[in-house]
Design an enzyme around this catalytic site. Structure first.
Site, mmCIF file in Angstrom:
data_model
loop_
_atom_site.group_PDB
_atom_site.id
_atom_site.type_symbol
_atom_site.label_atom_id
_atom_site.label_comp_id
_atom_site.label_asym_id
_atom_site.label_seq_id
_atom_site.Cartn_x
_atom_site.Cartn_y
_atom_site.Cartn_z
ATOM 1 N N VAL A 39 43.162 41.762 40.577
ATOM 2 C CA VAL A 39 42.308 42.227 41.655
ATOM 3 C C VAL A 39 42.453 43.733 41.740
ATOM 4 C CG1 VAL A 39 44.048 41.942 43.463
ATOM 5 C CG2 VAL A 39 41.638 41.910 44.072
ATOM 6 N N CYS A 40 41.398 44.382 42.195
ATOM 7 C CA CYS A 40 41.394 45.821 42.421
ATOM 8 C C CYS A 40 41.750 46.547 41.108
ATOM 9 C CB CYS A 40 42.352 46.154 43.566
ATOM 10 S SG CYS A 40 42.116 47.762 44.331
ATOM 11 N N THR A 41 42.533 47.626 41.199
ATOM 12 C CA THR A 41 42.856 48.407 40.007
ATOM 13 C C THR A 41 43.797 47.678 39.057
ATOM 14 O OG1 THR A 41 44.666 49.506 41.177
ATOM 15 C CG2 THR A 41 42.521 50.590 41.225
#
Length: 272
Positions: free
Chosen positions: A144-146
């Site tokens: 998830v995300c970076t």
């Protein structure tokens, strides 16, 4: 039926616990947390818990994963010492990398996002080695995300569609990935979520695959995940030009670092 009985009925037994993920579950399970030597035969869902991660990236999906009952959820790092998130919240790993590998087959790997902590992971041989060893045999490789930048740096997104936080999503192309602007991207066994809260969407998507839609719906209801934000500002389009400009300035030093690390990491995995 109390919360503990409800979670038990839904299959939450022997899951890795952390105070950040659920204060109630952590209080109930600290004394009963199994060690790798006494763990059952469930496959491992390894959630990398590294210094400098966004805490919600980890604890949101963990709240869903722990309720599936199909895996032993491990918060995995180099030691079992607490690691500090970007907000200062301390997260307690439940397994070392070696513990996880001894505990049983690693069936799912998960990488949360962050800022400078993520960049460190992108060039950390121990983190990348763990991901590279287990991705070929894992049922799912997730982030998830970076955190998707770490998957990219490990060479695990080449030829895959994937997403990330909006400030770095386009950098995934350097790793041979096709960036996609959506909350959750599924491409074969790669399941990636966009920024922070999209981790819950990603986890519920994966839960539906693993335990069925009805159980996944029960998990969603259990955490009462029914977003109704006061503002339509969760995307650059909704937030508007002024907010995007302000936040872009805040992220500028991080992006400068991203643009130094990504080419180095990409050259190592793509040989360019």
């Amino acid at each position: 039926m109390n919360r503990r009985e409800l979670l038990s009925a839904m299959g939450v037994t022997g899951a890795a616990m952390t105070a950040g993920a659920s204060m109630a579950r952590a209080a109930d399970s600290v004394s009963a947390r199994p060690s790798p030597a006494t763990a059952g035969s469930k496959p491992v869902l390894a959630m990398i818990a590294y210094p400098g991660m966004f805490p919600l990236d980890l604890v949101g999906p963990e709240a869903v994963f722990a309720g599936m009952g199909t895996h032993r959820v491990g918060l995995v790092w180099k030691t079992r010492e607490p690691v500090r998130s970007t907000s200062g919240l301390a997260i307690l790993p439940t397994m070392t990398f070696e513990d996880a590998e001894r505990a049983g087959p690693i069936d799912i790997v998960f990488v949360p996002g962050g800022t400078v902590g993520t960049l460190a992971c992108m060039e950390d041989p121990q983190v990348l080695g763990f991901l590279r060893r287990h991705a070929p045999t894992a049922s799912y490789v997730t982030s998830v995300c970076t955190g998707s930048l770490v998957l990219g740096a490990a060479g695990l997104l080449n030829g895959y569609r994937a997403t990330s936080h909006w400030v770095v999503r386009d950098r995934l192309a350097a790793f041979g990935a096709t960036p996609v602007e959506t909350r959750v991207v599924e491409d074969r066994n790669r399941v990636t979520g966009a920024g922070v809260t999209a981790g819950i969407d990603m986890a519920l998507t994966l839960a539906a695959r693993l335990v069925g839609e009805e159980h996944a719906k029960a998990l969603q209801l259990n955490i009462e995940y029914d977003p109704d934000p006061p503002f339509d500002a969760g995307t650059p389009q909704g937030a508007g030009r002024g907010v995007v400009h302000h936040l872009s300035k805040v992220y500028a030093p991080f992006i400068d670092q991203v643009d130094m690390v990504v080419p180095r990491a990409a050259a190592k995995v793509l040989g360019s």
